[in-house]
Scaffold this active site. Structure first.
Site, mmCIF file in Angstrom:
data_model
loop_
_atom_site.group_PDB
_atom_site.id
_atom_site.type_symbol
_atom_site.label_atom_id
_atom_site.label_comp_id
_atom_site.label_asym_id
_atom_site.label_seq_id
_atom_site.Cartn_x
_atom_site.Cartn_y
_atom_site.Cartn_z
ATOM 1 N N SER A 87 53.315 0.794 28.934
ATOM 2 C CA SER A 87 53.732 1.529 27.751
ATOM 3 C C SER A 87 52.690 2.530 27.161
ATOM 4 C CB SER A 87 54.019 0.662 26.969
ATOM 5 O OG SER A 87 52.981 0.072 26.284
ATOM 6 N N SER A 123 38.535 5.809 21.375
ATOM 7 C CA SER A 123 39.182 6.031 20.052
ATOM 8 C C SER A 123 38.210 6.988 19.145
ATOM 9 C CB SER A 123 39.687 5.010 19.258
ATOM 10 O OG SER A 123 40.237 5.113 17.963
ATOM 11 N N TYR A 167 37.145 -3.225 15.986
ATOM 12 C CA TYR A 167 37.887 -2.248 17.063
ATOM 13 C C TYR A 167 36.983 -0.783 17.250
ATOM 14 C CZ TYR A 167 41.449 1.067 19.052
ATOM 15 O OH TYR A 167 42.123 1.711 19.836
ATOM 16 N N LYS A 178 35.034 0.414 20.975
ATOM 17 C CA LYS A 178 35.286 1.843 21.643
ATOM 18 C C LYS A 178 33.836 2.621 21.520
ATOM 19 C CE LYS A 178 39.847 1.220 22.290
ATOM 20 N NZ LYS A 178 40.196 1.132 23.849
ATOM 21 N N THR A 214 52.380 5.992 19.095
ATOM 22 C CA THR A 214 52.704 4.962 20.481
ATOM 23 C C THR A 214 53.379 3.759 19.998
ATOM 24 O OG1 THR A 214 50.528 3.841 20.540
ATOM 25 C CG2 THR A 214 51.052 5.951 21.794
#
Length: 273
Positions: free
Chosen positions: A17, A132, A145, A149, A180
């Site tokens: 995906s 990111s 997060y 990254k 997304t």
């Protein structure tokens, strides 16, 4: 399986995906042999015709070795798979932070280590770490997060020189906000009575709005594919969130100004510290 003359064998993680699926599709359209990973390849709901799906669980490092053994020679590795997390650092169990690093950092590193010997022996190969822009522009309540990254980017940029004598290119790519639906799959850690809850909800609302108006996966995928296929790729690419402008400001402005600007974009007011 050997690729046809002029084509490459490409391994795209998280290809079921989002960005991963679009990257796999675009490599296929350009005539390359594409393998896509999923934790459960037999249950991919919308498989791309022509893409071969193989099992990989980033949190299980043994699957990296098994995945590469099943495919054989890999010319291009796109480390795209990962998980998103948000919440207050104080409210997030250390085990959840460890799990995020296992999935977002150590898994991609394990897979990279699995493909490097073959690339070095063939004196050819490309590895792309998909990070990111939160790495370059960290914001409150996304610390874990952003840290994962940032680690991926450091691995890519430091290892770039290490493997360059063997014909291997390491590339870091930072997407901005992408539409997304990843927000629907993000793990959240914020207590019901947390003192941070009010500001977290403000950030969460702004994040949802930003993601709904973010660039589409196909646009971001094209940047990744072009970088991977470039004859002399740059070490770093970024796209989305007016990347050209904000990275210029990041070079010119004091760090605190950039942190305050990033906070405002996410709905948070400036607090003097």
């Amino acid at each position: 399986m050997s690729a046809a003359a002029g084509s490459k064998v490409v391994l795209v993680t998280g290809a079921s995906s989002g960005i991963g699926a679009e990257v796999a599709r675009q490599f296929l359209e350009r005539g390359h042999t594409v393998y896509g990973t999923s934790r459960h390849p037999e249950t991919v709901t919308d498989p791309i015709p022509g893409v071969r799906y193989v099992r990989l669980d980033n949190a299980d490092y043994q699957t990296a070795t098994a995945c590469v053994a099943e495919i054989g020679a890999v010319d291009i590795l796109i480390n795209n798979a990962g998980e998103s997390q948000a919440g207050a650092l104080e409210d997030t169990p250390i085990e959840e932070i460890e799990n995020l690093f296992r999935t977002n950092v150590f898994g991609p590193v394990a897979l990279t280590k699995a493909v490097l010997p073959g690339m070095r022996e063939r004196h050819s190969g490309t590895v792309v770490m998909v990070g990111s822009m939160l790495s370059s522009f960290p914001v409150a309540f996304r610390s874990n997060y952003a840290a994962t990254k940032s680690a991926l980017k450091a691995f890519a940029l430091a290892t770039r020189r290490e493997v360059a004598p063997y014909g291997i290119r390491m590339i870091s790519v930072e997407p901005g906000t992408i539409a997304t639906g990843i927000g629907d799959r993000r793990s959240i850690h914020i207590g019901a009575d947390s003192p941070y809850r009010g500001e977290y909800e403000t950030l969460a609302a702004a994040t949802r709005h930003n993601e709904e108006s973010g660039i589409d996966a196909a646009t971001m995928a094209a940047v990744i594919v072009d970088a991977a296929l470039a004859e002399h790729p740059k070490p770093f690419y970024a796209k989305g969130n007016r990347a050209g402008l904000v990275f210029t400001l990041r070079r010119l402005m004091p760090r605190q100004v950039i942190l305050d600007m990033t906070a405002r974009i996410h709905g948070l007011s400036r607090v003097k510290s």
